[in-house]
Design a protein around this motif. Structure first.
Motif, PDB file in Angstrom:
ATOM      1  N   SER A  89      62.380  83.320 -26.412  1.00 22.02           N
ATOM      2  CA  SER A  89      61.258  84.235 -26.601  1.00 22.02           C
ATOM      3  C   SER A  89      60.021  83.527 -27.147  1.00 22.02           C
ATOM      4  CB  SER A  89      61.663  85.376 -27.542  1.00 22.02           C
ATOM      5  OG  SER A  89      62.105  84.880 -28.788  1.00 22.02           O
ATOM      6  N   TRP A  90      60.203  82.563 -28.053  1.00 24.67           N
ATOM      7  CA  TRP A  90      59.032  81.895 -28.625  1.00 24.67           C
ATOM      8  C   TRP A  90      58.327  81.030 -27.590  1.00 24.67           C
ATOM      9  CZ3 TRP A  90      58.717  76.559 -28.821  1.00 24.67           C
ATOM     10  CH2 TRP A  90      59.904  75.835 -28.641  1.00 24.67           C
ATOM     11  N   GLU A  91      59.082  80.534 -26.596  1.00 24.75           N
ATOM     12  CA  GLU A  91      58.451  79.779 -25.514  1.00 24.75           C
ATOM     13  C   GLU A  91      57.754  80.719 -24.530  1.00 24.75           C
ATOM     14  OE1 GLU A  91      61.138  75.930 -24.670  1.00 24.75           O
ATOM     15  OE2 GLU A  91      62.192  77.824 -24.429  1.00 24.75           O
ATOM     16  N   GLN A  92      58.378  81.854 -24.268  1.00 28.34           N
ATOM     17  CA  GLN A  92      57.754  82.830 -23.376  1.00 28.34           C
ATOM     18  C   GLN A  92      56.437  83.341 -23.959  1.00 28.34           C
ATOM     19  OE1 GLN A  92      60.854  85.733 -22.832  1.00 28.34           O
ATOM     20  NE2 GLN A  92      62.133  84.357 -21.602  1.00 28.34           N
ATOM     21  N   ALA A  93      56.326  83.337 -25.293  1.00 30.99           N
ATOM     22  CA  ALA A  93      55.096  83.760 -25.957  1.00 30.99           C
ATOM     23  C   ALA A  93      53.960  82.770 -25.763  1.00 30.99           C
ATOM     24  CB  ALA A  93      55.350  83.966 -27.454  1.00 30.99           C
ATOM     25  N   LYS A  94      54.238  81.640 -25.085  1.00 32.71           N
ATOM     26  CA  LYS A  94      53.202  80.643 -24.781  1.00 32.71           C
ATOM     27  C   LYS A  94      52.930  80.554 -23.282  1.00 32.71           C
ATOM     28  CE  LYS A  94      54.685  77.713 -28.658  1.00 32.71           C
ATOM     29  NZ  LYS A  94      55.206  76.364 -29.042  1.00 32.71           N
ATOM     30  N   ALA A  95      53.648  81.324 -22.478  1.00 36.28           N
ATOM     31  CA  ALA A  95      53.502  81.246 -21.023  1.00 36.28           C
ATOM     32  C   ALA A  95      52.202  81.901 -20.576  1.00 36.28           C
ATOM     33  CB  ALA A  95      54.689  81.923 -20.344  1.00 36.28           C
ATOM     34  N   GLY A  96      51.710  81.474 -19.423  1.00 42.43           N
ATOM     35  CA  GLY A  96      50.550  82.118 -18.833  1.00 42.43           C
ATOM     36  C   GLY A  96      49.299  82.017 -19.683  1.00 42.43           C
ATOM     37  N   GLN A  97      48.494  83.073 -19.648  1.00 46.69           N
ATOM     38  CA  GLN A  97      47.220  83.107 -20.364  1.00 46.69           C
ATOM     39  C   GLN A  97      47.238  84.171 -21.453  1.00 46.69           C
ATOM     40  OE1 GLN A  97      44.799  80.863 -19.728  1.00 46.69           O
ATOM     41  NE2 GLN A  97      46.223  79.986 -18.211  1.00 46.69           N
ATOM     42  N   PRO A  98      46.548  83.915 -22.577  1.00 42.31           N
ATOM     43  CA  PRO A  98      46.551  84.900 -23.672  1.00 42.31           C
ATOM     44  C   PRO A  98      45.717  86.128 -23.339  1.00 42.31           C
ATOM     45  CG  PRO A  98      45.070  83.075 -24.181  1.00 42.31           C
ATOM     46  CD  PRO A  98      45.780  82.695 -22.919  1.00 42.31           C
ATOM     47  N   VAL A  99      46.158  87.265 -23.844  1.00 45.38           N
ATOM     48  CA  VAL A  99      45.415  88.517 -23.757  1.00 45.38           C
ATOM     49  C   VAL A  99      45.060  88.906 -25.182  1.00 45.38           C
ATOM     50  CG1 VAL A  99      45.510  90.951 -23.074  1.00 45.38           C
ATOM     51  CG2 VAL A  99      46.619  89.204 -21.655  1.00 45.38           C
ATOM     52  N   ALA A 100      43.822  89.293 -25.401  1.00 46.41           N
ATOM     53  CA  ALA A 100      43.314  89.438 -26.764  1.00 46.41           C
ATOM     54  C   ALA A 100      43.966  90.566 -27.559  1.00 46.41           C
ATOM     55  CB  ALA A 100      41.798  89.643 -26.725  1.00 46.41           C
ATOM     56  N   SER A 101      44.257  91.692 -26.906  1.00 45.35           N
ATOM     57  CA  SER A 101      44.781  92.837 -27.653  1.00 45.35           C
ATOM     58  C   SER A 101      45.578  93.745 -26.734  1.00 45.35           C
ATOM     59  CB  SER A 101      43.636  93.628 -28.288  1.00 45.35           C
ATOM     60  OG  SER A 101      42.858  94.258 -27.285  1.00 45.35           O
ATOM     61  N   LEU A 102      46.313  94.661 -27.335  1.00 45.51           N
ATOM     62  CA  LEU A 102      47.098  95.616 -26.556  1.00 45.51           C
ATOM     63  C   LEU A 102      46.188  96.498 -25.708  1.00 45.51           C
ATOM     64  CD1 LEU A 102      50.031  96.472 -26.050  1.00 45.51           C
ATOM     65  CD2 LEU A 102      49.761  98.178 -27.861  1.00 45.51           C
ATOM     66  N   ALA A 103      44.966  96.751 -26.193  1.00 39.48           N
ATOM     67  CA  ALA A 103      44.022  97.568 -25.431  1.00 39.48           C
ATOM     68  C   ALA A 103      43.651  96.913 -24.107  1.00 39.48           C
ATOM     69  CB  ALA A 103      42.769  97.823 -26.260  1.00 39.48           C
ATOM     70  N   GLU A 104      43.760  95.588 -24.049  1.00 37.18           N
ATOM     71  CA  GLU A 104      43.416  94.845 -22.830  1.00 37.18           C
ATOM     72  C   GLU A 104      44.651  94.471 -22.017  1.00 37.18           C
ATOM     73  OE1 GLU A 104      40.547  91.641 -23.483  1.00 37.18           O
ATOM     74  OE2 GLU A 104      40.183  92.470 -25.476  1.00 37.18           O
ATOM     75  N   ALA A 105      45.844  94.816 -22.503  1.00 37.74           N
ATOM     76  CA  ALA A 105      47.078  94.469 -21.788  1.00 37.74           C
ATOM     77  C   ALA A 105      47.192  95.280 -20.504  1.00 37.74           C
ATOM     78  CB  ALA A 105      48.287  94.723 -22.676  1.00 37.74           C
ATOM     79  N   LYS A 106      47.865  94.689 -19.516  1.00 40.90           N
ATOM     80  CA  LYS A 106      48.096  95.338 -18.232  1.00 40.90           C
ATOM     81  C   LYS A 106      49.574  95.303 -17.891  1.00 40.90           C
ATOM     82  CE  LYS A 106      43.518  94.259 -16.386  1.00 40.90           C
ATOM     83  NZ  LYS A 106      42.760  93.636 -15.271  1.00 40.90           N
ATOM     84  N   PRO A 107      50.033  96.206 -17.025  1.00 41.14           N
ATOM     85  CA  PRO A 107      51.446  96.191 -16.632  1.00 41.14           C
ATOM     86  C   PRO A 107      51.881  94.807 -16.155  1.00 41.14           C
ATOM     87  CG  PRO A 107      50.401  98.179 -15.824  1.00 41.14           C
ATOM     88  CD  PRO A 107      49.307  97.331 -16.388  1.00 41.14           C
ATOM     89  N   GLY A 108      53.070  94.392 -16.626  1.00 41.97           N
ATOM     90  CA  GLY A 108      53.601  93.074 -16.283  1.00 41.97           C
ATOM     91  C   GLY A 108      53.362  92.019 -17.330  1.00 41.97           C
ATOM     92  N   ASP A 109      52.457  92.272 -18.281  1.00 37.51           N
ATOM     93  CA  ASP A 109      52.205  91.297 -19.352  1.00 37.51           C
ATOM     94  C   ASP A 109      53.437  91.184 -20.254  1.00 37.51           C
ATOM     95  OD1 ASP A 109      49.682  90.906 -18.386  1.00 37.51           O
ATOM     96  OD2 ASP A 109      48.655  92.043 -19.973  1.00 37.51           O
ATOM     97  N   ILE A 110      53.603  90.019 -20.832  1.00 33.92           N
ATOM     98  CA  ILE A 110      54.688  89.783 -21.790  1.00 33.92           C
ATOM     99  C   ILE A 110      54.194  90.134 -23.188  1.00 33.92           C
ATOM    100  CG2 ILE A 110      56.201  88.057 -22.832  1.00 33.92           C
ATOM    101  CD1 ILE A 110      56.061  86.505 -20.203  1.00 33.92           C
ATOM    102  N   LEU A 111      54.938  90.972 -23.884  1.00 30.42           N
ATOM    103  CA  LEU A 111      54.642  91.295 -25.282  1.00 30.42           C
ATOM    104  C   LEU A 111      55.650  90.587 -26.165  1.00 30.42           C
ATOM    105  CD1 LEU A 111      54.067  95.178 -25.059  1.00 30.42           C
ATOM    106  CD2 LEU A 111      52.453  93.318 -24.575  1.00 30.42           C
ATOM    107  N   ALA A 112      55.154  89.844 -27.156  1.00 30.22           N
ATOM    108  CA  ALA A 112      56.033  89.125 -28.081  1.00 30.22           C
ATOM    109  C   ALA A 112      55.769  89.620 -29.496  1.00 30.22           C
ATOM    110  CB  ALA A 112      55.798  87.623 -27.976  1.00 30.22           C
ATOM    111  N   PHE A 113      56.827  89.675 -30.291  1.00 30.44           N
ATOM    112  CA  PHE A 113      56.727  90.257 -31.630  1.00 30.44           C
ATOM    113  C   PHE A 113      57.273  89.291 -32.678  1.00 30.44           C
ATOM    114  CE2 PHE A 113      57.134  93.599 -28.507  1.00 30.44           C
ATOM    115  CZ  PHE A 113      56.158  94.524 -28.871  1.00 30.44           C
TER     116      PHE A 113
END
Length: 333
Positions: free
Chosen positions: A114-138
């Motif tokens: 999970s910690w590696e998946q949290a570095k995949a792709g491109q960052p999204v600034a906030s949940l308000a800007e998230a789109k379906p298919g984005d990875i959410l890490a906690f």
């Protein structure tokens, strides 16, 4: 963090120190070294160093898988039990295995943890800007991941005793990552593909055999001439007389029954073969709205793609899709 979070973090730390066997269901190494299906990896210091310095797996090679595709792929696993450490869908999955398998089904390889998946792709600034298919890490450190569905909901494998399910995003994610394009971008790509080739530009085919036929067929069926050339390169090496061991024929390697259904009387005729291949690819792109899935359907048949809900787990097809994508990239497509 909770007990499940602590256990997940322990697993991830172990994954950095040990090498894990290849999951027989996915052909993907379940530790920190990942590869495309159908390939092998050397779980040595050199391989780990390559991964750590940016030589790890590629992500969205085709650039045409949408977030909606990711959501559809993830929903196939609804109801599976949460099983800590498992990547075997026949037994159950943990949170990061769910994310990894969801993307692998679409031909996109992600790390196991999970910690590696949290570095995949491109960052999204906030949940308000998230789109379906984005990875959410906690968490910090990251101990849980899920896939965003929109409307403050996600699909995840929450904890032991639970199952893969749709739930509210219970807190602000510490990381949001976008690995694939969104549906609007894919729609724009599809609309661009429908424009005449003269408007899209057909450069890059200089020196490619039958370039004029690829352009003509691409214009007629709204398919990139470069994509047609890439398929022909992989299928036959531009040999119009090629015959496979299973009886596929010609430049585009059409089976006799497939050729007949496409209106191709002579698959050994380059013009007819390319027109038939273009017609088939246009159909696949329209039906699956994804380049990797359209290519998988060209190789294995649309029925197989529907049956498995993604790229079928056939070694030939798993290798075929990235080969064509690489050939397309070499042509500048």
């Amino acid at each position: 963090m909770g007990v499940s979070g602590v256990l997940s973090r322990i697993q991830e730390l172990q994954g950095q120190l040990t090498t894990n066997p290849v999951d027989p269901d996915t052909n993907v190494v379940s530790g920190t070294v990942t590869t495309r299906p159908g390939t092998t990896t050397d779980p040595t210091f050199a391989a780990l160093l390559s991964d750590a310095t940016g030589g790890g797996p590629s992500l969205d090679a085709g650039g045409s898988v949408s977030g909606d595709d990711v959501v559809t792929s993830a929903k196939k696993y609804l109801g599976l039990p949460y099983v800590f450490g498992s990547t075997d869908a026949n037994k159950g999955l943990d949170c990061s295995a769910l994310v990894q398998r969801t993307y692998a089904d679409l031909g996109i390889q992600l790390p196991r943890n999970s910690w590696e998946q949290a570095k995949a792709g491109q960052p999204v600034a906030s949940l308000a800007e998230a789109k379906p298919g984005d990875i959410l890490a906690f968490g910090s450190p990251v101990h849980h991941v899920g896939i965003y569905l929109g409307d403050n909901q996600m699909i995840a494998a929450p904890k032991t005793g639970d199952h893969v399910k749709i739930q509210k995003v219970y807190e602000e994610p510490t990381h949001i990552r976008r690995v694939v394009t969104d549906a609007a971008a894919v729609a724009a790509q599809n609309m661009a593909a429908l424009r005449p080739a003269a408007l899209r530009g057909t450069g890059g085919l200089d020196g490619v055999p039958y370039a004029d036929l690829f352009v003509q067929a691409g214009t007629k069926y709204g398919v990139s001439p470069k994509l047609l050339a890439a398929v022909a390169k992989v299928e036959s090496g531009y040999n119009p007389q090629a015959v496979s061991k299973v009886g596929a024929r010609g430049l585009m390697q059409l089976m006799p029954s497939t050729a007949k259904g496409l209106g191709v009387d002579d698959a050994f005729d380059p013009e007819q073969a390319i027109l038939g291949g273009a017609k088939l690819l246009a159909h696949n792109l329209h039906e699956f709205k994804s380049l990797p899935l359209a290519l998988a359907a060209y190789n294995a048949g649309g029925g197989a793609v529907k049956k498995y809900g993604g790229i079928p787990p056939y070694a030939e097809t798993q290798a075929y899709v990235p080969k064509v994508q690489n050939a397309l990239a070499a042509l500048g497509g």
